[in-house]
Design a protein around this motif. Structure first.
Motif, PDB file in Angstrom:
ATOM      1  N   LEU A 222     -52.621  41.398 -47.062  1.00  0.00           N
ATOM      2  CA  LEU A 222     -53.213  40.080 -46.914  1.00  0.00           C
ATOM      3  C   LEU A 222     -53.351  39.764 -45.427  1.00  0.00           C
ATOM      4  O   LEU A 222     -52.377  39.801 -44.682  1.00  0.00           O
ATOM      5  N   TRP A 223     -54.584  39.469 -44.997  1.00  0.00           N
ATOM      6  CA  TRP A 223     -54.864  39.097 -43.611  1.00  0.00           C
ATOM      7  C   TRP A 223     -55.138  37.603 -43.558  1.00  0.00           C
ATOM      8  O   TRP A 223     -55.988  37.094 -44.284  1.00  0.00           O
ATOM      9  N   SER A 224     -54.421  36.899 -42.677  1.00  0.00           N
ATOM     10  CA  SER A 224     -54.639  35.462 -42.536  1.00  0.00           C
ATOM     11  C   SER A 224     -54.120  35.009 -41.178  1.00  0.00           C
ATOM     12  O   SER A 224     -53.546  35.793 -40.424  1.00  0.00           O
ATOM     13  N   GLU A 225     -54.321  33.730 -40.893  1.00  0.00           N
ATOM     14  CA  GLU A 225     -53.835  33.168 -39.635  1.00  0.00           C
ATOM     15  C   GLU A 225     -52.302  33.175 -39.607  1.00  0.00           C
ATOM     16  O   GLU A 225     -51.662  32.934 -40.632  1.00  0.00           O
ATOM     17  N   PRO A 226     -51.713  33.458 -38.447  1.00  0.00           N
ATOM     18  CA  PRO A 226     -50.245  33.406 -38.346  1.00  0.00           C
ATOM     19  C   PRO A 226     -49.732  32.014 -38.720  1.00  0.00           C
ATOM     20  O   PRO A 226     -50.346  31.003 -38.398  1.00  0.00           O
ATOM     21  N   GLY A 227     -48.646  32.003 -39.447  1.00  0.00           N
ATOM     22  CA  GLY A 227     -48.069  30.739 -39.871  1.00  0.00           C
ATOM     23  C   GLY A 227     -48.606  30.231 -41.182  1.00  0.00           C
ATOM     24  O   GLY A 227     -48.042  29.298 -41.767  1.00  0.00           O
ATOM     25  N   GLN A 228     -49.704  30.821 -41.669  1.00  0.00           N
ATOM     26  CA  GLN A 228     -50.276  30.393 -42.945  1.00  0.00           C
ATOM     27  C   GLN A 228     -49.996  31.379 -44.068  1.00  0.00           C
ATOM     28  O   GLN A 228     -50.456  31.178 -45.184  1.00  0.00           O
ATOM     29  N   ALA A 229     -49.259  32.444 -43.768  1.00  0.00           N
ATOM     30  CA  ALA A 229     -49.091  33.523 -44.744  1.00  0.00           C
ATOM     31  C   ALA A 229     -48.526  33.019 -46.065  1.00  0.00           C
ATOM     32  O   ALA A 229     -49.006  33.378 -47.140  1.00  0.00           O
ATOM     33  N   ASP A 231     -48.564  29.936 -47.333  1.00  0.00           N
ATOM     34  CA  ASP A 231     -49.517  29.065 -48.022  1.00  0.00           C
ATOM     35  C   ASP A 231     -50.660  29.862 -48.637  1.00  0.00           C
ATOM     36  O   ASP A 231     -51.094  29.596 -49.755  1.00  0.00           O
ATOM     37  N   VAL A 232     -51.151  30.860 -47.865  1.00  0.00           N
ATOM     38  CA  VAL A 232     -52.257  31.673 -48.364  1.00  0.00           C
ATOM     39  C   VAL A 232     -51.810  32.507 -49.552  1.00  0.00           C
ATOM     40  O   VAL A 232     -52.515  32.631 -50.563  1.00  0.00           O
ATOM     41  N   ALA A 233     -50.623  33.098 -49.455  1.00  0.00           N
ATOM     42  CA  ALA A 233     -50.114  33.904 -50.566  1.00  0.00           C
ATOM     43  C   ALA A 233     -49.937  33.059 -51.820  1.00  0.00           C
ATOM     44  O   ALA A 233     -50.192  33.512 -52.939  1.00  0.00           O
ATOM     45  N   ALA A 234     -49.512  31.800 -51.647  1.00  0.00           N
ATOM     46  CA  ALA A 234     -49.350  30.919 -52.801  1.00  0.00           C
ATOM     47  C   ALA A 234     -50.687  30.583 -53.436  1.00  0.00           C
ATOM     48  O   ALA A 234     -50.762  30.312 -54.639  1.00  0.00           O
ATOM     49  N   ALA A 235     -51.769  30.611 -52.640  1.00  0.00           N
ATOM     50  CA  ALA A 235     -53.094  30.331 -53.189  1.00  0.00           C
ATOM     51  C   ALA A 235     -53.585  31.456 -54.076  1.00  0.00           C
ATOM     52  O   ALA A 235     -54.492  31.263 -54.887  1.00  0.00           O
ATOM     53  N   LEU A 236     -53.001  32.646 -53.919  1.00  0.00           N
ATOM     54  CA  LEU A 236     -53.394  33.795 -54.735  1.00  0.00           C
ATOM     55  C   LEU A 236     -52.470  33.861 -55.944  1.00  0.00           C
ATOM     56  O   LEU A 236     -51.338  34.354 -55.871  1.00  0.00           O
ATOM     57  N   THR A 237     -52.943  33.362 -57.064  1.00  0.00           N
ATOM     58  CA  THR A 237     -52.100  33.297 -58.255  1.00  0.00           C
ATOM     59  C   THR A 237     -51.810  34.690 -58.791  1.00  0.00           C
ATOM     60  O   THR A 237     -52.577  35.637 -58.565  1.00  0.00           O
ATOM     61  N   PRO A 238     -50.705  34.862 -59.507  1.00  0.00           N
ATOM     62  CA  PRO A 238     -50.431  36.161 -60.135  1.00  0.00           C
ATOM     63  C   PRO A 238     -51.565  36.615 -61.041  1.00  0.00           C
ATOM     64  O   PRO A 238     -51.881  37.805 -61.107  1.00  0.00           O
ATOM     65  N   GLU A 239     -52.200  35.666 -61.749  1.00  0.00           N
ATOM     66  CA  GLU A 239     -53.310  36.028 -62.627  1.00  0.00           C
ATOM     67  C   GLU A 239     -54.474  36.601 -61.828  1.00  0.00           C
ATOM     68  O   GLU A 239     -55.097  37.584 -62.243  1.00  0.00           O
ATOM     69  N   LEU A 240     -54.776  35.996 -60.685  1.00  0.00           N
ATOM     70  CA  LEU A 240     -55.882  36.476 -59.859  1.00  0.00           C
ATOM     71  C   LEU A 240     -55.582  37.865 -59.317  1.00  0.00           C
ATOM     72  O   LEU A 240     -56.454  38.754 -59.334  1.00  0.00           O
ATOM     73  N   LEU A 241     -54.371  38.095 -58.840  1.00  0.00           N
ATOM     74  CA  LEU A 241     -54.006  39.417 -58.326  1.00  0.00           C
ATOM     75  C   LEU A 241     -54.098  40.473 -59.423  1.00  0.00           C
ATOM     76  O   LEU A 241     -54.543  41.601 -59.185  1.00  0.00           O
ATOM     77  N   SER A 242     -53.673  40.115 -60.629  1.00  0.00           N
ATOM     78  CA  SER A 242     -53.766  41.064 -61.744  1.00  0.00           C
ATOM     79  C   SER A 242     -55.214  41.400 -62.064  1.00  0.00           C
ATOM     80  O   SER A 242     -55.563  42.565 -62.308  1.00  0.00           O
ATOM     81  N   LEU A 243     -56.078  40.391 -62.067  1.00  0.00           N
ATOM     82  CA  LEU A 243     -57.496  40.619 -62.352  1.00  0.00           C
ATOM     83  C   LEU A 243     -58.139  41.499 -61.284  1.00  0.00           C
ATOM     84  O   LEU A 243     -58.877  42.435 -61.592  1.00  0.00           O
TER      85      LEU A 243
END
Length: 298
Positions: A222-229, A231-243
């Motif tokens: 996962l690439w994102s702005e420092p300090g947002q990791a 929050d960004v990871a939480a935006a990616l739901t387990p269902e979305l990652l599985s899909l």
């Protein structure tokens, strides 16, 4: 327990996919266009025959007064070249027929499900790093519809030249307008190598990589702005990652648009693929703004 309404879980199930799989009579298919493909095929065949004859005369000269042996030699060369051109013509015609059938099935399927099909759209206007790459960018089959928000799906092709080598990208993308403002990010599977690494797409220089895992144990970067990791990871739901893991797809979120990249075409006659696409759209457009505390305020 998932609190989403049952209607959203059955979004893909509501698709009528009969037009994708039911038998077609030859009379149902529209006559293929002969203008561009036929002219291109004839030009290619004549060019190949001329080049083959010229190369043979240059490197393997045959005495025109050599009698039957020279005649037989030229006849053999002509037969080989003609056989190759015949095979090439059949291959191109078969590809044209397959594309013609696919587009016919798609037009019926999409009309039934209230979606719009556009053909051969140059330079589709989609935010994302992939759409700045190469030359001759075209969405050969492009589908638009509105679920909870706008969605666009396409088979996408372009050519990129690196040094003396030239490669053609022939994959697909799904662009979904999110209901809530998600942070910008790049997400790529560790294995197999996805579109982001194959096409050498570069996240912004300020982004930093963080490994995350799906419920099935698949590893992503996962690439994102420092300090947002977090929050960004939480935006990616387990269902979305599985899909995403089912098709080894990459994800870029930019300008409030989530773009799923695929190394293979996505607009096909495969009902299972359409179900997967609708599941992705439903997952990305499920949550209204303000339902997640980690999302940026509007």
């Amino acid at each position: 327990m998932d609190s989403r309404p049952a209607a959203e879980h059955s979004a893909a199930a509501r698709l009528d996919t009969s037009a994708l799989t039911e038998p077609l009579a030859a009379s149902e298919l529209p006559s293929p266009s002969r203008s561009t493909s036929a002219r291109s095929m004839l030009a290619l065949m004549f060019t190949f025959l001329a080049a083959g004859a010229g190369a043979t005369w240059r490197f393997f000269p045959l005495d025109p007064d050599g009698g039957p042996r020279a005649t037989l030699g030229w006849l053999a060369i002509g037969l080989v070249l003609a056989a190759f051109c015949f095979w090439l013509a059949r291959a191109v015609a078969g590809k044209d027929r397959a594309r013609n059938e696919l587009r016919h099935r798609l037009s019926r399927f999409l009309a039934t499900n209230r979606r719009t099909l556009l053909l051969d759209v140059p330079d589709p206007h989609v935010p994302g790093e992939l759409f700045t790459q190469g030359a001759g960018r075209v969405a050969t089959e492009l589908v638009r519809w509105t679920a909870h928000g706008p969605a666009e799906l396409a088979n996408y092709r372009f050519a990129v030249r690196r040094g003396k080598a030239s490669r053609v990208f022939n994959g697909g993308y799904l662009a979904v307008r999110t209901l809530a403002p998600l942070p910008d990010l790049f997400l790529e599977p560790a294995r197999p190598k996805g579109v982001i690494r194959r096409q050498r797409l570069r996240p912004p220089t300020s982004f930093r990589p963080v490994p995350i895992n799906s419920p099935e144990g698949r590893t992503y970067t996962l690439w994102s702005e420092p300090g947002q990791a977090s929050d960004v990871a939480a935006a990616l739901t387990p269902e979305l990652l599985s899909l995403l893991g089912r098709r080894a797809a990459d994800l870029e979120i930019v300008a409030r648009t989530a773009v799923v990249y695929s190394a293979s075409p996505l607009v096909t006659a495969d009902p299972a693929l359409w179900a997967w696409i609708d599941d992705i759209v439903a997952e990305l457009q499920t949550h209204e703004p303000g339902e997640r505390s980690h999302l940026m305020p509007e």
